[in-house]
Design an enzyme around this catalytic site. Structure first.
Site, PDB file in Angstrom:
ATOM      1  N   SER A  64       1.734   7.188 -88.780  1.00 21.28           N
ATOM      2  CA  SER A  64       1.078   7.273 -87.477  1.00 21.28           C
ATOM      3  C   SER A  64      -0.337   6.728 -87.560  1.00 21.28           C
ATOM      4  CB  SER A  64       1.122   8.668 -86.853  1.00 21.28           C
ATOM      5  OG  SER A  64       0.822   8.530 -85.469  1.00 21.28           O
ATOM      6  N   HIS A  69     -14.661   8.966 -84.838  1.00 16.84           N
ATOM      7  CA  HIS A  69     -15.621   8.628 -83.788  1.00 16.84           C
ATOM      8  C   HIS A  69     -16.908   9.371 -84.135  1.00 16.84           C
ATOM      9  CE1 HIS A  69     -12.213   7.117 -81.507  1.00 16.84           C
ATOM     10  NE2 HIS A  69     -11.609   8.244 -81.816  1.00 16.84           N
ATOM     11  N   CYS A  84       3.622  12.266 -89.098  1.00 20.60           N
ATOM     12  CA  CYS A  84       4.974  12.804 -89.067  1.00 20.60           C
ATOM     13  C   CYS A  84       5.359  13.400 -90.425  1.00 20.60           C
ATOM     14  CB  CYS A  84       5.972  11.721 -88.645  1.00 20.60           C
ATOM     15  SG  CYS A  84       5.972  10.279 -89.715  1.00 20.60           S
TER      16      CYS A  84
END
Length: 114
Positions: A64, A69, A84
């Site tokens: 994934s 940030h 996953c």
């Protein structure tokens, strides 16, 4: 309908040095350290440094993605992982250790949604 099992981890990082939060090389190193420590496979990456400062970066993973940030003016960052792969106490410990290894003595809030 059978849906895939995923885990979403959100880590709020407070007390981050402004110079560290504005450093795209450090943020790249952090995400790669986390992903390798969790046995995740990086497929691609993109990082952007804002003017005057701040960083957004993402690693596309086979399992994934992981993103960062930063807000240097608030000494704050967020790391978000969606995977996953199974994610338990061992994986949480490895993730937290990678953050402290790369960012030093910061305060973390970890939220895990399975």
């Amino acid at each position: 309908m059978n849906t895939p099992s995923t885990t979403n981890v959100l880590i709020r990082i407070n007390g981050l040095a402004a110079d560290d939060a504005g450093n795209p090389v450090l943020m790249r190193t952090l995400l790669h350290d986390i992903s390798s420590g969790l046995g995740l496979r990086s497929l691609n990456e993109m990082f952007h440094q804002f003017d005057p400062r701040g960083v957004t970066g993402v690693l596309l993973l086979a399992e994934s993605h992981i993103a960062v940030h930063t807000w240097p003016e608030h000494n704050h960052a967020i790391v978000e992982l969606l995977t996953c792969k199974p994610f338990g106490v061992t994986e949480e410990g490895a993730l937290v250790a990678a953050i402290h290894r790369n960012l030093g003595n910061v305060t973390l809030t970890v939220v895990i949604n399975r």
